[in-house]
Design an enzyme around this catalytic site. Structure first.
Site, PDB file in Angstrom:
ATOM      1  CG  HIS A   4      -0.246   0.063   2.513  1.00  0.00           C
ATOM      2  ND1 HIS A   4      -0.274  -1.040   3.471  1.00  0.00           N
ATOM      3  CD2 HIS A   4       0.341   1.101   3.091  1.00  0.00           C
ATOM      4  CE1 HIS A   4       0.410  -0.869   4.331  1.00  0.00           C
ATOM      5  NE2 HIS A   4       0.842   0.368   4.355  1.00  0.00           N
TER       6      HIS A   4
HETATM    7  P1  TYD Z   1      -1.668  -2.522   7.674  1.00  0.00           P
HETATM    8  O1  TYD Z   1      -1.056  -1.073   7.880  1.00  0.00           O
HETATM    9  O2  TYD Z   1      -2.512  -2.856   6.273  1.00  0.00           O
HETATM   10  O3  TYD Z   1      -0.446  -3.480   7.725  1.00  0.00           O
HETATM   11  P2  TYD Z   1       0.608  -4.283   6.780  1.00  0.00           P
HETATM   12  O4  TYD Z   1       1.016  -3.113   5.967  1.00  0.00           O
HETATM   13  O5  TYD Z   1       1.737  -4.765   7.732  1.00  0.00           O
HETATM   14  O6  TYD Z   1       0.019  -5.373   6.013  1.00  0.00           O
HETATM   15  O7  TYD Z   1      -2.634  -2.922   8.881  1.00  0.00           O
HETATM   16  C1  TYD Z   1      -3.385  -4.350   9.161  1.00  0.00           C
HETATM   17  C2  TYD Z   1      -4.544  -4.033   9.940  1.00  0.00           C
HETATM   18  O8  TYD Z   1      -4.144  -3.535  11.264  1.00  0.00           O
HETATM   19  C3  TYD Z   1      -5.580  -3.216   9.245  1.00  0.00           C
HETATM   20  O9  TYD Z   1      -6.802  -3.626   9.132  1.00  0.00           O
HETATM   21  C4  TYD Z   1      -5.530  -1.720   9.890  1.00  0.00           C
HETATM   22  C5  TYD Z   1      -5.067  -2.289  11.419  1.00  0.00           C
HETATM   23  N1  TYD Z   1      -4.286  -1.245  11.978  1.00  0.00           N
HETATM   24  C6  TYD Z   1      -4.754  -0.315  12.982  1.00  0.00           C
HETATM   25  O10 TYD Z   1      -5.774  -0.470  13.422  1.00  0.00           O
HETATM   26  N2  TYD Z   1      -3.868   0.537  13.559  1.00  0.00           N
HETATM   27  C7  TYD Z   1      -2.699   0.943  13.190  1.00  0.00           C
HETATM   28  O11 TYD Z   1      -1.849   1.758  13.796  1.00  0.00           O
HETATM   29  C8  TYD Z   1      -2.032   0.056  12.194  1.00  0.00           C
HETATM   30  C9  TYD Z   1      -0.759   0.313  11.540  1.00  0.00           C
HETATM   31  C10 TYD Z   1      -2.783  -0.967  11.465  1.00  0.00           C
END
Ligand code: TYD
Length: 138
Positions: A53
């Site tokens: 992303h």
């Molecule tokens: P995401 O940032 O998409 O993780 P990665 O890039 O490591 O795959 O986040 C995964 C899930 O966690 C998503 O549903 C959002 C949630 N999340 C929060 O609720 N708060 C946060 O500060 C972060 C970073 C993620």
């Protein structure tokens, strides 16, 4: 500021002792933004991938607090791959950079310092949408 050329490795302060080291990080001083949020990624199965992303406004610093992983950075034109494997190196990622994290070593911890609180509306989770946004601001 949305080219992979603007992503950079920052060498963080390191205080060495006979029984270990400390890396203190002050927002706005050691890194280019004030820290609004900290989170860390752990229990990632060895060899697995995360990320995939970009963020509209968020700036981040990624640190391998333990173990190693690769960060693939894309801006729609260029691609860079950076391996993080030292706790005193931080990878600064400005806004509007596509990132993928992969090749996690077993037990790796990815520490993330972020410039803003969590906001799902700040995410761009589709690569085609990301490319369209990039085209629109050129
Ligand atoms: P995401 O940032 O998409 O993780 P990665 O890039 O490591 O795959 O986040 C995964 C899930 O966690 C998503 O549903 C959002 C949630 N999340 C929060 O609720 N708060 C946060 O500060 C972060 C970073 C993620």
């Amino acid at each position: 500021m949305s080219s992979v050329n603007h992503c950079k490795i920052i060498t963080l302060p390191k205080i060495d002792g006979t029984t270990g080291s400390i890396t203190p990080i002050t927002g706005g001083k050691d890194i280019p933004f004030e820290i609004a949020r900290i989170y860390y990624l752990y229990d990632v199965p060895g060899g697995e991938a995360r990320g995939g992303h970009a963020h509209k406004e968020l700036q981040q610093l990624l640190i391998s607090a333990s173990g190693s992983f690769d960060v693939i950075l894309k801006d729609g034109r260029k691609k860079r791959k950076i391996c993080l494997n030292r706790s005193y190196y931080g990878l600064y990622i400005p806004k509007l950079i596509w990132r993928e994290l992969d090749n996690f070593s077993t037990g790796a911890i990815c520490l993330v310092l972020a410039s803003l609180p969590y906001d799902e509306n700040d995410y761009i989770r589709n690569y085609k949408s990301y490319l369209n946004i990039k085209k629109a601001i050129l």
